[in-house]
Design a protein around this motif. Sequence first.
Motif, PDB file in Angstrom:
ATOM      1  N   PRO A  72       5.559 -12.945  -0.935  1.00 48.84           N
ATOM      2  CA  PRO A  72       5.772 -12.169   0.506  1.00 48.84           C
ATOM      3  C   PRO A  72       4.059 -11.387   0.639  1.00 48.84           C
ATOM      4  CG  PRO A  72       7.667 -11.575  -0.729  1.00 48.84           C
ATOM      5  CD  PRO A  72       6.605 -12.539  -1.976  1.00 48.84           C
ATOM      6  N   ASP A  73       3.342 -11.719  -0.764  1.00 52.58           N
ATOM      7  CA  ASP A  73       2.202 -10.189  -0.474  1.00 52.58           C
ATOM      8  C   ASP A  73       0.688 -11.573  -0.135  1.00 52.58           C
ATOM      9  OD1 ASP A  73       2.861 -11.321  -3.494  1.00 52.58           O
ATOM     10  OD2 ASP A  73       1.200 -10.535  -3.935  1.00 52.58           O
ATOM     11  N   ALA A  76       1.459 -12.208   3.537  1.00 50.51           N
ATOM     12  CA  ALA A  76       0.765 -11.386   4.028  1.00 50.51           C
ATOM     13  C   ALA A  76      -0.929 -11.763   3.895  1.00 50.51           C
ATOM     14  CB  ALA A  76       1.132  -9.844   3.310  1.00 50.51           C
ATOM     15  N   HIS A  77      -1.111 -11.733   3.552  1.00 57.25           N
ATOM     16  CA  HIS A  77      -2.597 -12.368   3.139  1.00 57.25           C
ATOM     17  C   HIS A  77      -2.935 -13.499   4.218  1.00 57.25           C
ATOM     18  CE1 HIS A  77      -2.292 -10.480  -1.119  1.00 57.25           C
ATOM     19  NE2 HIS A  77      -2.570  -9.820  -0.107  1.00 57.25           N
ATOM     20  N   PHE A  84      10.333  -4.275  10.289  1.00 55.22           N
ATOM     21  CA  PHE A  84      11.159  -3.944  10.219  1.00 55.22           C
ATOM     22  C   PHE A  84      12.182  -3.690  10.850  1.00 55.22           C
ATOM     23  CE2 PHE A  84      11.876  -4.516   5.515  1.00 55.22           C
ATOM     24  CZ  PHE A  84      10.194  -5.916   4.891  1.00 55.22           C
ATOM     25  N   PHE A  98      -0.984   4.887   1.728  1.00 53.18           N
ATOM     26  CA  PHE A  98      -0.423   3.035   1.986  1.00 53.18           C
ATOM     27  C   PHE A  98      -1.369   2.181   2.547  1.00 53.18           C
ATOM     28  CE2 PHE A  98       2.610   0.417   4.469  1.00 53.18           C
ATOM     29  CZ  PHE A  98       3.707  -0.076   2.718  1.00 53.18           C
ATOM     30  N   GLU A 105      -6.036  -4.228  -0.898  1.00 57.82           N
ATOM     31  CA  GLU A 105      -6.056  -5.282  -1.158  1.00 57.82           C
ATOM     32  C   GLU A 105      -6.094  -6.347  -0.767  1.00 57.82           C
ATOM     33  OE1 GLU A 105      -3.033  -4.217  -4.032  1.00 57.82           O
ATOM     34  OE2 GLU A 105      -2.017  -5.376  -3.927  1.00 57.82           O
ATOM     35  N   LEU A 162      -3.469  -4.462  10.362  1.00 56.66           N
ATOM     36  CA  LEU A 162      -3.752  -5.222   8.963  1.00 56.66           C
ATOM     37  C   LEU A 162      -3.858  -6.474  10.420  1.00 56.66           C
ATOM     38  CD1 LEU A 162      -0.260  -4.370   6.942  1.00 56.66           C
ATOM     39  CD2 LEU A 162      -2.957  -4.649   5.854  1.00 56.66           C
TER      40      LEU A 162
ATOM     41  N   PHE B 354       9.669  -4.320  -2.121  1.00 60.22           N
ATOM     42  CA  PHE B 354       9.809  -5.355  -0.919  1.00 60.22           C
ATOM     43  C   PHE B 354       8.732  -5.095   0.302  1.00 60.22           C
ATOM     44  CE2 PHE B 354      11.618  -8.231   3.057  1.00 60.22           C
ATOM     45  CZ  PHE B 354      10.626  -9.509   2.252  1.00 60.22           C
ATOM     46  N   TYR B 355       9.178  -4.325   0.817  1.00 62.75           N
ATOM     47  CA  TYR B 355       8.497  -3.805   2.091  1.00 62.75           C
ATOM     48  C   TYR B 355       7.434  -3.579   1.838  1.00 62.75           C
ATOM     49  CZ  TYR B 355       7.656  -0.710   5.633  1.00 62.75           C
ATOM     50  OH  TYR B 355       6.835   0.500   6.558  1.00 62.75           O
ATOM     51  N   MET B 356       6.668  -2.883   0.282  1.00 65.79           N
ATOM     52  CA  MET B 356       4.652  -3.441   0.389  1.00 65.79           C
ATOM     53  C   MET B 356       4.670  -4.935   0.501  1.00 65.79           C
ATOM     54  SD  MET B 356       5.179   0.466  -2.509  1.00 65.79           S
ATOM     55  CE  MET B 356       3.808   0.580  -2.027  1.00 65.79           C
ATOM     56  N   ASN B 357       4.996  -5.390  -0.648  1.00 65.88           N
ATOM     57  CA  ASN B 357       5.105  -6.607  -0.680  1.00 65.88           C
ATOM     58  C   ASN B 357       4.543  -7.317   0.132  1.00 65.88           C
ATOM     59  OD1 ASN B 357       6.645  -8.955  -3.109  1.00 65.88           O
ATOM     60  ND2 ASN B 357       4.764  -7.585  -3.079  1.00 65.88           N
ATOM     61  N   THR B 358       5.007  -7.696   1.467  1.00 64.95           N
ATOM     62  CA  THR B 358       4.898  -7.192   2.841  1.00 64.95           C
ATOM     63  C   THR B 358       3.829  -7.334   3.594  1.00 64.95           C
ATOM     64  OG1 THR B 358       6.451  -6.130   4.171  1.00 64.95           O
ATOM     65  CG2 THR B 358       7.742  -7.908   3.014  1.00 64.95           C
ATOM     66  N   ARG B 359       3.029  -6.232   3.267  1.00 63.84           N
ATOM     67  CA  ARG B 359       1.981  -5.776   3.884  1.00 63.84           C
ATOM     68  C   ARG B 359       0.874  -5.493   2.361  1.00 63.84           C
ATOM     69  NH1 ARG B 359       5.757  -5.134   7.356  1.00 63.84           N
ATOM     70  NH2 ARG B 359       6.064  -3.415   7.668  1.00 63.84           N
ATOM     71  N   GLY B 360       0.953  -6.225   1.810  1.00 61.30           N
ATOM     72  CA  GLY B 360       0.027  -7.223   1.083  1.00 61.30           C
ATOM     73  C   GLY B 360       0.220  -6.120   0.091  1.00 61.30           C
ATOM     74  N   ILE B 361       0.277  -5.996  -0.616  1.00 59.39           N
ATOM     75  CA  ILE B 361       0.463  -5.433  -1.954  1.00 59.39           C
ATOM     76  C   ILE B 361       0.671  -6.034  -2.777  1.00 59.39           C
ATOM     77  CG2 ILE B 361       0.782  -3.310  -2.753  1.00 59.39           C
ATOM     78  CD1 ILE B 361       1.074  -1.174  -0.508  1.00 59.39           C
ATOM     79  N   ARG B 362       0.381  -6.189  -4.003  1.00 61.24           N
ATOM     80  CA  ARG B 362       0.779  -7.260  -5.180  1.00 61.24           C
ATOM     81  C   ARG B 362       1.724  -6.269  -5.258  1.00 61.24           C
ATOM     82  NH1 ARG B 362      -2.199  -8.461  -9.678  1.00 61.24           N
ATOM     83  NH2 ARG B 362      -3.099  -6.266  -9.652  1.00 61.24           N
TER      84      ARG B 362
END
Lengths: 253, 405
Positions: A72-73, A76-77, A84, A98, A105, A162, B354-362
């Motif tokens: 998922p990350d 996003a990249h 959501f 946040f 990242e 973003l 998962f939420y943070m993941n979808t924002r690009g955070i590993r």
Amino acid sequence: MLKIDNLKAGIEGLEILKGINLSVKKGEVHAIMGPNGSGKSTLSSVIAGNDNYEVNSGSITFEDEDLLDLDPDQRAHRGVFLSFQYPVEIPGISVSNFIKAAITEKRKVLGLEPITAKDLLGKMKEKMDLLDMQKGYLSRNMNEGFSGGEKKRNEIFQMAMLEPKLAILDETDSGLDIDALRVVANGVNKLKNSENATIVITHYQRLLDYIIPDYVHVLHNGRIVKSGGKELAHELEKKGYDWITKEADKKWG
Amino acid sequence: MGLIENIKEYQHNFAGNSNREKAYLSFLNKGFPTTKNEEWKFSSLKKIISHDFTIEEKGLKLSKEEIDHYSLNFKHQILFINGTLTSKPNINGVRINKYVDDSPIFNSAFSALNAACSNIGYEINVDPNTIIEEPIEILFLTKNSSNNFIQYRNKIVIGENAQIKIVEGIKNLSDKYCFTNMHTNIKLDKSSNIEFNKLQNNTNSQITIDETNLTQEKNSNSTVNTLLFGGMFTRNNLNFAQNGERCESNMNGVVILDENEFGDNHTYMDHKNANCESNELYKGIYLGKSKGVFNGKIMVQPDAQKINAFQANNNLLISDNASINSKPQLEIYADDVKCSHGCTIGQLDENALFYMNTRGIRKEDARAILTFAFASEALEKISINKIQDLAKKLIAEKLKVDLSF
């Protein structure tokens, strides 16, 4: 930009998506509509990479890259963003920290210079104005104690920060009153350009009065059973889903 | 042989001192606590005390670089090297001396053993109305060629309306075991104030038993922040007694342990007088095969009406092999009091990850950010920015991420 080919996916052995085909080009706005339980949220979760869902067959390619191979990350990249339906509360992390973590990242992965604190704050202020958000937002904990409307606004704020290539808005209109809806839709419209694309997932037509789609797709029982232009949304608003779903059930059973 | 035999051989060093002999006999009578003892049920010393230790060994020489490396560079520093007080600050209104105490006051095997054979420690006397903003750093460094058992006995007396801040750290610079039995008594006179920060980022060759007793006169305010970030075995006994009305006692803890580290926080809050308050917040994070124990007891004595006592112990088990035993205990003998306690044990929220993941955070960073957020409520209670920043850095190190929170 995005190509979904015969995608079959489900959760805990239950198949929910039964062969989705969808093609989205840059600059386009697609609306995916459908009754409850048709698979709308499953589709957005699978595109974003939620590993609670299993993909059984088919493919999703994003700018010629196999999206299903990426975490998922990483998605996003590459520029995929999911707003959501139920944004998650994260106590102990402020909105600004946040966003800082997410942007830092992404820039690191893309090999860009880190953004300066001043530039970041400037950008946050600009995007907050766009969404008519109060100053105090940034220091509040991520979605903690936010009203439904505030949560949705915060999603679009993250999207604005973003700058994704593909934004998927999952039921962004739910929980919004008419004024908030207008502000959020206005924000989405301002972020739209010829290089990015938007998929609006919604049960009701009302959001589409503000975010005008180029294409409307009706999802039913895990399949896109009808596609058309923006007028299809108006037709659905008038006639409901029954006339389409009955026809589809005859075809697929 | 084992530690108990080592101690018996050491006995001649205090023969003839009746107070010490009395303490020694009490210790022998009690023996080292075993897991049959309710207070030590989850904290086994068996393996540790089976090793041989030299007692108060002279130790190896430390270089200036080593000392500087472990120093936190506060303006005021009390430095012990291998059990010798090597430097102390001059502060107006504060008298700091080497402390040797043989008063036979003890309530446990370890405090009796400490009373029997400790020869090392400091005494800080703060004159009334003296306010020291700059923290006093107290550093205990040891470096030994064999396993070493060392006991410190300290005393802090804070005069009326006086205020001080302390930062305490223990460091074992060798890979031989250092077993520290620390005993600190703190007396707060009327309307005085202390913030005591224990920085326990110990190495895996450090074994620590710490007993800190605070007694408070009326209107006094005490805060003890325990940052337990490492160490082979750590047992903290933190005891507060409120001897007057309108006292406030605060204890905050952040525990983050990994691998085979063990950490046990036992606290005891004794509300003996009316109109007092206590606040307790311990956050535990357990990685690897680490084990934690929390035991928080709040006592409200019969005449202690209008007490406000709050206790919370929240734990995160990051690994399937980590464990925590948490036990809140309330004993209330007054009828007009407000007491609350809560204990939680959980994992990181997968939806949030998962939420943070979808924002690009590993994933690794998302875990670290969530873990840090979990601890931050307790960290925020530390008033010394330098310690807060250091704690953040140490937590990032412990979580193996390159993040500044």
